[in-house]
Design an enzyme around this catalytic site. Structure first.
Site, PDB file in Angstrom:
ATOM      1  N   TYR A  56       0.857  -1.183   0.000  1.00  0.00           N
ATOM      2  CA  TYR A  56       0.000   0.000   0.000  1.00  0.00           C
ATOM      3  C   TYR A  56       0.889   1.227   0.000  1.00  0.00           C
ATOM      4  O   TYR A  56       1.556   1.540   0.983  1.00  0.00           O
ATOM      5  CB  TYR A  56      -0.912   0.030   1.218  1.00  0.00           C
ATOM      6  CG  TYR A  56      -1.862  -1.138   1.347  1.00  0.00           C
ATOM      7  CD1 TYR A  56      -2.225  -1.908   0.241  1.00  0.00           C
ATOM      8  CD2 TYR A  56      -2.411  -1.486   2.574  1.00  0.00           C
ATOM      9  CE1 TYR A  56      -3.103  -2.979   0.369  1.00  0.00           C
ATOM     10  CE2 TYR A  56      -3.294  -2.542   2.708  1.00  0.00           C
ATOM     11  CZ  TYR A  56      -3.625  -3.296   1.610  1.00  0.00           C
ATOM     12  OH  TYR A  56      -4.495  -4.348   1.744  1.00  0.00           O
ATOM     13  N   HIS A 125      -0.028 -12.027   1.311  1.00  0.00           N
ATOM     14  CA  HIS A 125      -1.060 -11.233   0.641  1.00  0.00           C
ATOM     15  C   HIS A 125      -1.715 -11.988  -0.508  1.00  0.00           C
ATOM     16  O   HIS A 125      -2.928 -11.901  -0.716  1.00  0.00           O
ATOM     17  CB  HIS A 125      -0.430  -9.934   0.135  1.00  0.00           C
ATOM     18  CG  HIS A 125      -1.383  -8.794   0.048  1.00  0.00           C
ATOM     19  ND1 HIS A 125      -0.980  -7.488  -0.003  1.00  0.00           N
ATOM     20  CD2 HIS A 125      -2.736  -8.739  -0.005  1.00  0.00           C
ATOM     21  CE1 HIS A 125      -2.026  -6.685  -0.077  1.00  0.00           C
ATOM     22  NE2 HIS A 125      -3.106  -7.425  -0.091  1.00  0.00           N
ATOM     23  N   SER A 205     -12.971  -5.140   2.326  1.00  0.00           N
ATOM     24  CA  SER A 205     -13.975  -4.489   1.474  1.00  0.00           C
ATOM     25  C   SER A 205     -15.394  -4.930   1.825  1.00  0.00           C
ATOM     26  O   SER A 205     -16.191  -5.251   0.944  1.00  0.00           O
ATOM     27  CB  SER A 205     -13.687  -4.761  -0.008  1.00  0.00           C
ATOM     28  OG  SER A 205     -12.498  -4.150  -0.413  1.00  0.00           O
ATOM     29  N   PRO A 206     -15.740  -4.956   3.117  1.00  0.00           N
ATOM     30  CA  PRO A 206     -17.097  -5.393   3.485  1.00  0.00           C
ATOM     31  C   PRO A 206     -18.180  -4.398   3.072  1.00  0.00           C
ATOM     32  O   PRO A 206     -19.368  -4.735   3.130  1.00  0.00           O
ATOM     33  CB  PRO A 206     -17.012  -5.512   5.015  1.00  0.00           C
ATOM     34  CG  PRO A 206     -15.975  -4.510   5.408  1.00  0.00           C
ATOM     35  CD  PRO A 206     -14.954  -4.553   4.307  1.00  0.00           C
ATOM     36  N   LEU A 207     -17.764  -3.204   2.642  1.00  0.00           N
ATOM     37  CA  LEU A 207     -18.713  -2.207   2.147  1.00  0.00           C
ATOM     38  C   LEU A 207     -18.645  -2.081   0.625  1.00  0.00           C
ATOM     39  O   LEU A 207     -19.057  -1.064   0.056  1.00  0.00           O
ATOM     40  CB  LEU A 207     -18.447  -0.843   2.797  1.00  0.00           C
ATOM     41  CG  LEU A 207     -18.711  -0.796   4.299  1.00  0.00           C
ATOM     42  CD1 LEU A 207     -18.290   0.544   4.884  1.00  0.00           C
ATOM     43  CD2 LEU A 207     -20.189  -1.058   4.590  1.00  0.00           C
ATOM     44  N   GLY A 208     -18.136  -3.143  -0.029  1.00  0.00           N
ATOM     45  CA  GLY A 208     -18.095  -3.116  -1.486  1.00  0.00           C
ATOM     46  C   GLY A 208     -17.326  -1.942  -2.036  1.00  0.00           C
ATOM     47  O   GLY A 208     -17.750  -1.280  -2.984  1.00  0.00           O
ATOM     48  N   GLY A 210     -16.899   0.869  -0.787  1.00  0.00           N
ATOM     49  CA  GLY A 210     -17.646   2.089  -0.562  1.00  0.00           C
ATOM     50  C   GLY A 210     -18.995   2.140  -1.250  1.00  0.00           C
ATOM     51  O   GLY A 210     -19.841   2.983  -0.920  1.00  0.00           O
ATOM     52  N   PHE A 211     -19.244   1.237  -2.200  1.00  0.00           N
ATOM     53  CA  PHE A 211     -20.475   1.298  -2.977  1.00  0.00           C
ATOM     54  C   PHE A 211     -21.708   1.030  -2.124  1.00  0.00           C
ATOM     55  O   PHE A 211     -22.772   1.633  -2.324  1.00  0.00           O
ATOM     56  CB  PHE A 211     -20.397   0.293  -4.129  1.00  0.00           C
ATOM     57  CG  PHE A 211     -21.253   0.661  -5.309  1.00  0.00           C
ATOM     58  CD1 PHE A 211     -21.218   1.938  -5.832  1.00  0.00           C
ATOM     59  CD2 PHE A 211     -22.072  -0.278  -5.911  1.00  0.00           C
ATOM     60  CE1 PHE A 211     -21.994   2.275  -6.938  1.00  0.00           C
ATOM     61  CE2 PHE A 211     -22.850   0.048  -7.006  1.00  0.00           C
ATOM     62  CZ  PHE A 211     -22.810   1.335  -7.532  1.00  0.00           C
TER      63      PHE A 211
END
Length: 330
Positions: A56, A125, A205-208, A210-211
């Site tokens: 990152y 990773h 990414s449990p919120l897609g 941010g989507f």
């Protein structure tokens, strides 16, 4: 703070962690001061699981996290990752390296950037197809024996690979993308393998991306250098189709009296006490909103309604463009 245990007899960490990637890379402009304030606020609220990786930035996110936890090391459970190698001449190019000598060098470099003596949870990773998992995990186990690492993890590894790895050394956590619009761990055997082996699943990414927050209405909402502009799920007809799914999440959240983000996170956490989530954010206000998901309890009828509105494979488009970031190994 609600806690969950990592693996067999592992440490208790906050059920919701903080994904720090976007503080330094991939999601457009960032503000280091606000990011550090967000990490401090997380620690103040009792959230201790901080997730980063050497790729990152590259490298700059570990430095940022290291600055944020200076003087507060005992409050933080630090997870970082090695194995994805970025080409300095081509920012989009990715390679994977799981050779033992690289594992050792990568760990030492991460420790230095983070400014700590021991990494709490060290992930591979992505699995290197050219190196037997036994060799990579064997090198990781040597880091545990040397006191440089406390617990081991894998990311996007198949159930078969996970089982082989566990024969070399206990694996505390398997990290994978897991959300309402990425249900792969439920359908590809990954979650079943985790439960068979006593490994926790950590959902990134449990919120897609941010989507699922409902805040993204158009691809123009992204900064020019935001990688989501080139992600298949955020492009063209896929964007429009996925936006329709998000509208259903918003309606269900309104019925529940919570935000769409809180509903999406509560759904992930409701999949089992062995599932944790690490939503990323760069702002204290969003962190507080995410933590509100811990107060959202979903009953069977509500979970059924969510599944009906957003069944597996409902999301349009692949998770990634073809790159070293994808996918689950065979």
């Amino acid at each position: 703070m609600q806690t969950r245990t990592l693996g067999h007899n592992g440490p208790a960490v906050s059920a919701l962690g903080l994904g720090c990637m976007g503080m330094s890379a991939f999601y457009g402009q960032h503000d280091d001061a606000e990011s550090i304030a967000t990490i401090h606020h997380a620690l103040d609220r009792g959230l201790n699981l901080l997730d980063t990786a050497d790729m990152y930035g590259p490298h700059t996110n570990e430095v940022l996290v290291g600055k944020a936890i200076r003087g507060r090391r005992r409050q933080a459970f630090i997870a970082t990752k090695f194995g994805i190698v970025r080409d300095p001449d081509d920012p989009q190019a990715r390679g994977v390296n799981g050779r033992p000598e690289y594992v050792r060098a990568a760990c030492d470099a991460s420790l230095q950037r983070l400014g700590i003596d021991t990494i709490d949870l060290y992930y591979q990773h992505r699995v290197d197809p050219g190196v037997p998992i036994e060799e990579t995990v064997g090198a990781m186990a040597e880091l545990v024996a040397a006191g440089k690492v406390r617990y081991l993890g894998l990311s996007e590894a198949s159930g078969t690979t996970l089982e082989r790895a566990c024969k070399v050394h206990p694996i505390a956590a398997l990290q994978s993308e897991f959300s309402l619009w990425t249900r792969d761990p439920q359908t590809n055997g990954m979650l079943a393998a985790c439960r068979k082996l006593g490994v926790s699943l950590v959902a990134y990414s449990p919120l897609g991306r941010g989507f699922l927050t409902g805040a993204i209405r158009s691809p123009d909402d992204f900064d020019a250098d935001d990688y989501r502009r080139t992600n298949p799920r955020f492009m063209g007809d896929n964007f429009a189709r996925n936006l329709q799914l998000v509208e259903q999440v918003k309606a269900l959240a309104a019925d529940k009296g919570c935000s769409p983000a809180q509903l999406a996170l509560a759904w992930v956490l409701a999949q089992g006490d062995d599932v944790l989530a690490i939503p990323g954010t760069r702002k204290r206000s969003r962190l507080d909103e995410n933590l509100g998901a811990l107060d959202v309890q979903l009953n069977e009828a509500e979970l059924g309604a969510i599944d009906a509105a957003f069944p597996p494979d409902a999301a349009a488009g692949d998770r990634y463009v073809s790159s070293g970031m994808q996918m689950v190994n065979a």
